[in-house]
Design a protein around this motif. Structure first.
Motif, PDB file in Angstrom:
ATOM      1  N   ILE A   1       0.834  -1.155  -0.074  1.00 17.35           N
ATOM      2  CA  ILE A   1      -0.006  -0.109  -0.139  1.00 17.35           C
ATOM      3  C   ILE A   1       0.806   1.253  -0.039  1.00 17.35           C
ATOM      4  O   ILE A   1       1.888   1.301   0.980  1.00 17.35           O
ATOM      5  N   TYR A   2       0.564   2.335  -0.876  1.00 19.54           N
ATOM      6  CA  TYR A   2       1.279   3.553  -1.059  1.00 19.54           C
ATOM      7  C   TYR A   2       0.075   4.485  -1.323  1.00 19.54           C
ATOM      8  O   TYR A   2      -0.665   4.261  -1.448  1.00 19.54           O
ATOM      9  N   LEU A   3       0.844   5.737  -0.870  1.00 24.03           N
ATOM     10  CA  LEU A   3      -0.100   7.002  -0.858  1.00 24.03           C
ATOM     11  C   LEU A   3       0.145   7.642  -2.381  1.00 24.03           C
ATOM     12  O   LEU A   3       1.080   7.627  -2.690  1.00 24.03           O
TER      13      LEU A   3
ATOM     14  N   ASP B   1       5.982   7.219   0.358  1.00 23.32           N
ATOM     15  CA  ASP B   1       5.771   6.932   1.683  1.00 23.32           C
ATOM     16  C   ASP B   1       6.694   7.491   2.350  1.00 23.32           C
ATOM     17  O   ASP B   1       7.345   8.717   1.889  1.00 23.32           O
TER      18      ASP B   1
ATOM     19  N   ASP C   1      -5.407   9.291  -2.539  1.00 25.39           N
ATOM     20  CA  ASP C   1      -5.787   8.027  -2.106  1.00 25.39           C
ATOM     21  C   ASP C   1      -4.639   7.171  -1.676  1.00 25.39           C
ATOM     22  O   ASP C   1      -3.330   7.272  -2.097  1.00 25.39           O
ATOM     23  N   TYR C   2      -5.145   6.090  -0.837  1.00 29.23           N
ATOM     24  CA  TYR C   2      -3.973   5.004  -0.484  1.00 29.23           C
ATOM     25  C   TYR C   2      -4.201   3.897  -1.481  1.00 29.23           C
ATOM     26  O   TYR C   2      -5.858   3.505  -1.549  1.00 29.23           O
TER      27      TYR C   2
ATOM     28  N   TYR D   1      -3.854   0.766   6.589  1.00 33.76           N
ATOM     29  CA  TYR D   1      -2.711   1.450   6.705  1.00 33.76           C
ATOM     30  C   TYR D   1      -2.631   2.402   7.764  1.00 33.76           C
ATOM     31  O   TYR D   1      -3.625   2.848   8.242  1.00 33.76           O
TER      32      TYR D   1
ATOM     33  N   THR E   1      -1.130   6.055   8.780  1.00 34.61           N
ATOM     34  CA  THR E   1      -0.883   7.272   7.915  1.00 34.61           C
ATOM     35  C   THR E   1       0.689   7.724   8.321  1.00 34.61           C
ATOM     36  O   THR E   1       1.269   8.188   7.169  1.00 34.61           O
TER      37      THR E   1
ATOM     38  N   TYR F   1       3.465   7.247   5.831  1.00 35.39           N
ATOM     39  CA  TYR F   1       3.501   7.518   4.642  1.00 35.39           C
ATOM     40  C   TYR F   1       3.820   9.398   4.366  1.00 35.39           C
ATOM     41  O   TYR F   1       4.003   9.654   3.131  1.00 35.39           O
TER      42      TYR F   1
END
Length: 321
Positions: free
Chosen positions: A16-18, A40, A64-65, A94, A96, A99
């Motif tokens: 998962i990434y921003l 991140d 969005d993530y 996730y 925050t 990130y």
């Protein structure tokens, strides 16, 4: 989670990434694709979605993530990731804090160091101006402590503006000890205030992008206006002192081609320009080495447009990992 700093050419990536930004583009053959920038806390990486209409690609927007699957390659010397699957992540998937890029130094300790520099400024007008910004204006203090110093080039992380300001002020303080020709109070004040306009030039994280005033005016002009507005509310603030301080702000980039409205005409403005450039360049090369810390066998990192040179790593870089 595989952090961006740990990615290297040839890796398969899932996690998962921003999404820092997302834009549609068209290839030379007329085929549409998406450019995305993933981030991140360790950095950012460019991404490509070559099949944006695929059933494997969920709809998503900037900030969005997303949970992604892709592969890392190198293009024009920089890493990028080709995304083959994208799913919009749920909030419970996730944290925050993973990130948002952060200064490696403690925010409170850096801010206390800045306050100690204020104590060294003896001129009552300059001292009052510094107190106004860094003690009395709590909204400004909150922004200043959390702002970055740039969108991408250097100190582009939470606390980056504070870190850069403390370093520049420390260098200027050294200059004052070595060169008696410098007006200590003027130079230290200019150093602490030289980038205050960035609190209005750049938006808060995670966006960290140029505001309307950032695009139209820039932090140098904004900073000079902030100095003027604060000085007029300090009874008896000398007009010449205000001009000298604003000149240091307006000239701190040194050259017209670097966005400086004026070239340095005061010794203090020259010293500030040297200190600002030194910290920006050395932080940039630090971040470059850190971004390539997963390539221990590659001494030469290729051509870098910031330095206009092919850069080679030196020394023990294990502490940067």
């Amino acid at each position: 989670m595989l952090y961006i700093q740990e990615m290297n050419e040839g890796m398969k990536v899932s996690g998962i990434y921003l999404v820092k930004s997302k834009t549609a583009a068209t290839a030379k053959n007329g085929k549409e694709y998406n450019n995305v920038v993933l981030m991140d806390k360790t950095g950012v990486i460019d991404g490509k979605i070559w099949e944006p209409d695929s059933a494997a690609i969920d709809d998503f927007d900037a900030l969005d993530y997303i949970d992604v699957v892709g592969s890392v390659s190198r293009y024009n010397g920089a890493l990028q990731i080709s995304l083959t699957r994208v799913r919009k992540a749920r909030e419970d998937e996730y944290n925050t804090a993973d990130y948002l890029p952060q200064s490696p130094f403690n925010i409170d300790e850096m801010y206390n160091a800045l306050l100690k520099f204020i104590e060294r400024v003896e001129n009552p007008y300059l001292h009052a101006l510094l107190q106004h910004f860094f003690v009395e204006d709590t909204d400004f203090v909150k922004k200043f402590r959390s702002s970055s110093a740039a969108k991408t080039i250097h100190h582009a992380f939470v606390g980056g503006l504070l870190q850069h300001t403390v370093y520049v002020t420390s260098i200027c303080n050294f200059f004052c000890r070595q060169y008696p020709v410098l007006n200590k109070d003027l130079l230290l004040t200019a150093a602490m205030c030289h980038d205050i306009g960035k609190t209005q030039e750049l938006s808060a994280f995670p966006k960290n992008d140029y505001t309307d005033d950032g695009q139209l005016l820039g932090h140098i002009m904004i900073g000079a206006e902030m100095i003027h507005d604060a000085a007029k509310d300090i009874p008896g603030f000398p007009a010449q002192l205000e001009s000298d301080l604003k000149h240091c702000i307006l000239a701190h980039h040194g050259e017209y081609e670097f966005g400086s409205p004026k070239k340095p005409a005061l010794a203090e403005a020259m010293a500030l320009n040297f200190a600002d450039n030194a910290d920006a360049r050395l932080e940039s090369v630090t971040e470059l080495f850190k971004a390539n810390s997963q390539r221990p066998d590659d001494e030469w990192l290729g051509f870098n447009r910031i330095f206009d040179s092919n850069i080679r790593k030196t020394g023990d870089l294990s502490s940067l990992k």
